[in-house]
Design a protein around this motif. Structure first.
Motif, PDB file in Angstrom:
ATOM      1  N   LEU A 185       0.834  -1.207   0.000  1.00  0.00           N
ATOM      2  CA  LEU A 185       0.000   0.000   0.000  1.00  0.00           C
ATOM      3  C   LEU A 185       0.865   1.252   0.000  1.00  0.00           C
ATOM      4  N   SER A 186       1.982   1.184   0.731  1.00  0.00           N
ATOM      5  CA  SER A 186       2.847   2.368   0.790  1.00  0.00           C
ATOM      6  C   SER A 186       3.455   2.660  -0.583  1.00  0.00           C
ATOM      7  N   CYS A 187       3.640   1.625  -1.406  1.00  0.00           N
ATOM      8  CA  CYS A 187       4.125   1.845  -2.783  1.00  0.00           C
ATOM      9  C   CYS A 187       3.155   2.731  -3.567  1.00  0.00           C
ATOM     10  N   TYR A 188       1.866   2.733  -3.155  1.00  0.00           N
ATOM     11  CA  TYR A 188       0.860   3.542  -3.829  1.00  0.00           C
ATOM     12  C   TYR A 188       0.390   4.723  -2.971  1.00  0.00           C
ATOM     13  N   GLY A 189       1.190   5.024  -1.941  1.00  0.00           N
ATOM     14  CA  GLY A 189       0.888   6.196  -1.121  1.00  0.00           C
ATOM     15  C   GLY A 189      -0.369   6.060  -0.285  1.00  0.00           C
ATOM     16  N   ILE A 190      -0.749   4.809   0.014  1.00  0.00           N
ATOM     17  CA  ILE A 190      -1.935   4.596   0.853  1.00  0.00           C
ATOM     18  C   ILE A 190      -1.454   4.336   2.273  1.00  0.00           C
ATOM     19  N   PRO A 191      -1.812   5.223   3.225  1.00  0.00           N
ATOM     20  CA  PRO A 191      -1.201   5.145   4.551  1.00  0.00           C
ATOM     21  C   PRO A 191      -1.732   3.991   5.396  1.00  0.00           C
ATOM     22  N   VAL A 192      -0.815   3.372   6.144  1.00  0.00           N
ATOM     23  CA  VAL A 192      -1.172   2.283   7.057  1.00  0.00           C
ATOM     24  C   VAL A 192      -0.654   2.657   8.441  1.00  0.00           C
ATOM     25  N   CYS A 193      -1.407   2.332   9.451  1.00  0.00           N
ATOM     26  CA  CYS A 193      -1.029   2.603  10.838  1.00  0.00           C
ATOM     27  C   CYS A 193       0.300   1.916  11.172  1.00  0.00           C
ATOM     28  N   SER A 194       1.157   2.593  11.945  1.00  0.00           N
ATOM     29  CA  SER A 194       2.445   1.994  12.323  1.00  0.00           C
ATOM     30  C   SER A 194       2.202   0.717  13.127  1.00  0.00           C
ATOM     31  N   PHE A 195       3.160  -0.207  13.067  1.00  0.00           N
ATOM     32  CA  PHE A 195       2.966  -1.496  13.746  1.00  0.00           C
ATOM     33  C   PHE A 195       4.322  -2.132  14.038  1.00  0.00           C
TER      34      PHE A 195
END
Lengths: 704, 704
Positions: free
Chosen positions: A498-508
């Motif tokens: 998702l980060s490759c497409y700039g879609i943010p994910v909560c840190s983990f």
């Protein structure tokens, strides 16, 4: 490459194969339609049984035909069709209309027959309409071809009508004639073994004579191409679509009727909106919309004034406007003062303006003249009262003058009567391209469609800004998982993708050993969430694999043990324990699924318990523009909850729309992804997916 | 006591006051309408200027008229109306139709003129239609009276039509004629200074000739009476209501048009549903509904079979059924097998049944015969194909035979064409009372209204079981508070009042002194809620006067001090601190408000943040039957959340409905209550109001 349909629609000569003088012979009726409607080219009956049919020389076979035959119409026994098609191809006739039924709509034999026909079409490069169709019509005076068994031959006009159904097509032709809607070209597609709606859309794009396209469809031959074509054609020629099989009951009928794929209606709605088509839901509505749009006066926006000499009808019109979201604003005080200077004291100077039964032609003209410049459109209700001291034409003439002063502002007139006394009134308005309706609700429906076309035109059609993505890395993540025979990504893989497409994910963070807990706890910000991450575990929550609200190191340790037990009990080979901070904000759901007909479909909704119970979600077919993503967000019923609300700031809709747009891009770029669920996706101070489920298409190498 | 309108509607003689031979004189036109339409009684023009009008002896004044004049129609200068009315009364003419405008609809002078007229009507006990109206019509062949300036004289039939608007009334008359809908009586109410829709409803109840009532209303003269009358009349004669001013824009127009009170449309909807009226939202829809209902075949339920020889139209009909919530169920396997034995293999044996273009009259009859007994109604689509080897009447005859076999099951036929070729087909069906439509959507709309009438008839009309209440004690609580000059009840008073009507309230205790906390804490079940109770404090939550989630004695003590500060800061003289357990369950809102037109209106919705943001609420006008309360609960969008959901058991809808019903009873019994808010009302293990706000009507003794 677009197909050249010029000779199909305007042939120099037409052969009617199977034509017979017997009454009740379909081919014979078609021959008579060709002749009766005044076809300007040459007509050739073909039938081995006759020398003459209807005073025309009849040919024994296709190969006997002279040159100059550009089109053959086949209405012969189903078992003879394939041979005849082959004969046509050999003789150099490449345009065919196959009326004959008994193909894919009727059993296994029919399906095989149609497959053979399809191969022949491809091999010989033929333009074929049908089989199982009613034929085609071109009412252009230079052609005048009725190569169909329709009893109705339309008069020439600006509309092209392409229909998947035959009987419905004929019904529509009848009503078009009644409503004085001119049709230039009519095509009944039938089974679409050769030509589809897309071929005709492509052809019509370059036909300057056509100003409006009307399609009746039960399914889409190729949705992706359809959308590209409507996006292009619709910019200059409004495309009105009556898509049936709209609902579940209807869809079941379509399935058994033409063997088409059924598609959920919400997706069709999104798809047509994204394409820029005007969707109508009944024949009646189609007629109203086409009748309104053909005049071509499209309002800037939706502010409307209503003038009436009959109070009740004004109220009914205002009610209908409210239902159709047409604004009926109060008049400016200066305008009211002006109107009061000449209208009687009994007049109602709100909007509707009730000029009462005594209103004269001068009252109509002056009131319209004063108000129309302050709004975008007008509805004028004129029912001549019992005592009317002028000719009703005087009212029409006044309206026409104001229409000419305000060329960009549609005026819709309504008479409340079909009385013949008003025919001159109607004629004068029609001559000036001012549409006249009987019922106020019909005038409002028509105005609503003009406003819709106006909105379509205002939508930014500029391509979305380039969004930088790292497709290669994303692809590599998917390839690696598939190579390992997995059908889902781990959370970490998903987050990376998702980060490759700039879609943010909560840190983990993963915590694999109990010994790591102390170190983690020391720098953690509470509260925390702990969950099991395992590629084989979908819907973690339902499996007790999520623990929320962890407040301290003891809670953390307890959660760790509990989740370890879940992993063991469920034998999750690659199960790991993952920790995240708890995010604030609104709980949303963003998702992607692949539909058999439309491909990647995005879904947006409010998450949590509500999404399940209320099914309050919206759709978009990839690619999804930022603009459409915004309207997806705004169209859910619970949208007010995303505004500033109970101390929570408004959700950043622009950013959210961009993320949806990027999700669409991802789903197009990497077709190996079968499904994406970002549930919940939290929109608060931070905006990020909190849970990530990405399922992959089964890898044929490893499956089975 | 109901007014005797017999002589108004069927007078022995009619005087037309103001009648003149001048063309364009309204009274003259009315006189000519009376004569032209063949009135069976005697006609008397009255005008001091003439001796003869249109070959009739003209009377100089009302007092000159011979006996036997039961009705006077007045179309004279507004300034002469009151004197003429008085003269009529003196001469013994007690039934009047006042056409003249210039009364309450036009300024202050008009309002005064109407007030004087109203006094006269009461004093002299007159039956007056108008003023500012179009007149009345009675097309009964024994009367044939057109005492109006309508150009359209309807043919006799089973419908009574009462319209508040004149111009719209005439429009409807025109279209009724076109649709062959017979009207027995037409009344244009105008300003309703004397007679209102209720007087006519009461009269029509006893008229066996009338089988259907159609009302066009912009406001209700007396909603409470209207409801009682429609409940009574509607049991035998469906009452169809076109109520305009439905929406905000429309409502604004009504206000300025007739000076009527505007009412929120959701309340009007609830009110008409509760009354058992059929609400339509356009003239078109009214015509469809009346056209369907006039035949009187009402289906048991809504299961429908669709037969067609044109696939596309079948799909469109199925789509429309889905939209209208008409069931189109799959056929039983045994039926399918039977159909397969005679229909061709190309036929589609789903529902719709696509019998394809070759279907014969025998196919229609047999298919209908096999399927209709298994459902409640049928839609039969028959468009004769180009080649149809029989007379189309044969199809009609087959349908009629099946209709006769199944007398309780409506069959709606649809032709897809207005062609004159089908006129005999149409006539045969009409003669057998089988309705024929052109478009499939119109047939479905008609069927939908039949299903609605069917639902109305199935609703239990039994009065709700007696609910035991203690009205006296409740009244005493309210009286005491009002005597003390208060405009709201305390929580304790409110709880007591509600308990008198069996409406449960969460248990609570007051803690007035800090010293009492320890004792209370010892026996408390946590968590607790603490709140400030003060009659002057509405919306506690917003004022920081509610503290939730108290878990122990420390929390309790802290809450006590915080709330004491709130009481001091806000100077709440009678402020006390109240403690309650925290209840589990769904958060609901139950409320009551008084509407100026409709009186006590109940509201139901999901509580908490959602009710504010989504406005997902439903209404009922008191009295609210348990049945309607149940439909209020079921009609909110979020209703699925009240079913068994995520581990929570389903809410007890029956108990909740009874509570709403009781709230309605309370609001009728004690009109001194202005408003009730039970927000939240918790529905879990226990069902109880957690917060109670009861506002009282200002007590004139103490106010001002």
């Amino acid at each position: 490459m677009p197909k050249d349909l010029t000779k199909l629609l305007a042939p120099r000569g037409v052969a009617v194969i199977g034509a017979s003088p017997r009454p009740g012979s379909v081919a014979g009726e078609i021959l008579r339609n060709v002749v009766r409607c005044g076809y300007t080219g040459a007509v050739y009956p073909v039938n081995p049984k006759y020398d003459v049919v209807d005073d025309l020389q009849c040919y024994r076979s296709v190969s006997d035909l002279p040159s100059g035959v550009d089109l053959a119409v086949l209405a012969i026994n189903r078992d003879l069709v394939l041979d005849a098609v082959e004969e046509c191809a050999q003789t150099g006739i490449h345009n065919l209309v196959i009326i004959t039924a008994g193909f894919k709509e009727s059993g296994d034999d029919g399906v095989k027959r149609e497959e053979r026909l399809e191969r022949l079409i491809e091999e010989k490069e033929l333009n074929v309409v049908g089989p199982n169709c009613m034929g085609i019509i071109n009412s252009d005076p230079a052609v005048c071809l009725n190569a169909s068994f329709s009893r109705w031959f339309p008069h020439d006009g600006e509309i092209a009508f392409v229909s998947q159904s035959g009987s419905l097509g004929e019904t529509v032709l009848e009503f078009f004639a009644e409503m004085n809607l001119g049709i230039s070209q009519f095509v009944n597609l039938g089974n679409r073994a050769g030509l589809s709606e897309n071929d005709f859309l492509e052809h019509l794009a370059n036909d300057d004579h056509i100003r409006l396209v009307f399609l009746y469809l039960e399914s889409f031959a190729d949705p992706y191409l359809f959308r590209r074509l409507v996006e292009r054609v619709g910019r200059s020629k409004p495309v009105v679509v009556l898509k049936s099989g709209r609902t579940q009951a209807g869809a079941a009928a379509v399935a058994s009727h033409t063997g088409s794929l059924t598609t959920s209606d919400a997706i069709v709605d999104a798809f047509l909106t994204q394409s820029g088509a005007i969707r109508v839901s009944s024949i009646k509505e189609a007629l109203t919309v086409l009748g309104a749009v053909k005049w071509g006066v499209i309002p800037e926006s939706n502010k409307t004034v209503i003038l009436t000499n009959a109070g009740g009808a004004g109220i009914i019109a205002a009610d209908a406007c409210e239902r159709e979201q047409i604004a009926v604003p109060a008049l400016a005080p200066a305008v009211t003062v002006k109107l009061a200077s000449f209208l009687p004291p009994e007049a109602g100077l709100g909007n509707p303006i009730d000029m009462i039964a005594t209103a004269s032609s001068a009252d109509y003209e002056r009131t319209l003249h004063e108000t129309l410049p302050t709004v975008d459109a007008a509805i004028v209700i004129f029912r001549p009262p019992l005592v009317f001291k002028e000719a009703t034409e005087a009212v029409a003439d006044g309206i026409v003058r104001v229409a000419e002063e305000n060329p960009g502002k549609p005026i819709l007139v309504c008479t409340l009567s079909r009385s013949a006394d008003l025919s001159e009134f109607r004629n004068r308005l029609a001559a000036a391209r001012v549409p006249v309706y009987t019922m106020p609700e019909a005038a409002v429906d028509a105005l609503a469609s003009l406003c819709y076309v106006s909105r379509l035109r205002r939508v930014k059609r500029a391509p979305d800004r380039h969004c930088s993505v790292d497709r290669e890395q994303a692809m590599a993540i998917v390839d690696k998982a598939r190579a390992a025979g997995r059908e889902a990504l781990t959370f970490a893989e998903g987050a990376k993708l998702l980060s490759c497409y700039g879609i943010p994910v909560c840190s983990f963070s993963y915590v694999d050993e109990e010994s790591a807990i102390e170190a983690f706890a020391a720098k953690a910000t509470y509260p925390l969430v702990a969950k099991v991450d395992a590629p084989d575990l979908f819907h973690r929550f339902e499996h007790g694999a999520v623990i929320t609200g962890i407040k301290d190191v003891e809670g953390l340790r307890a959660a760790f043990h509990k989740l370890k037990t879940v992993i063991e009990n469920k034998r999750l080979a690659n199960g790991r324990i993952l920790l995240q901070p708890m995010l604030d904000g609104r709980e949303l759901i963003l998702g992607m699924n692949r539909d058999r007909a439309f491909g990647a479909v995005l879904m947006f909704g409010i998450g949590g318990t509500f999404v399940e119970a209320l099914k309050d979600v919206s759709f978009g077919v990839s690619p999804v523009s930022v603009e459409h993503a915004r309207s997806m967000i705004q169209s859910i019923r619970a949208f007010p909850l995303l505004r500033e609300f109970r101390g929570q700031p408004a959700v950043d809709i622009s950013r959210l729309a961009t993320i949806l747009h990027r999700l669409g891009r991802l789903s197009l770029d990497i077709p190996q992804i079968a499904e994406i669920d970002l549930n919940p996706f939290m929109a608060g101070q931070e905006m990020a997916a909190v849970d990530v489920l990405i399922r992959l298409q089964a890898n044929s190498q490893h499956s089975g």
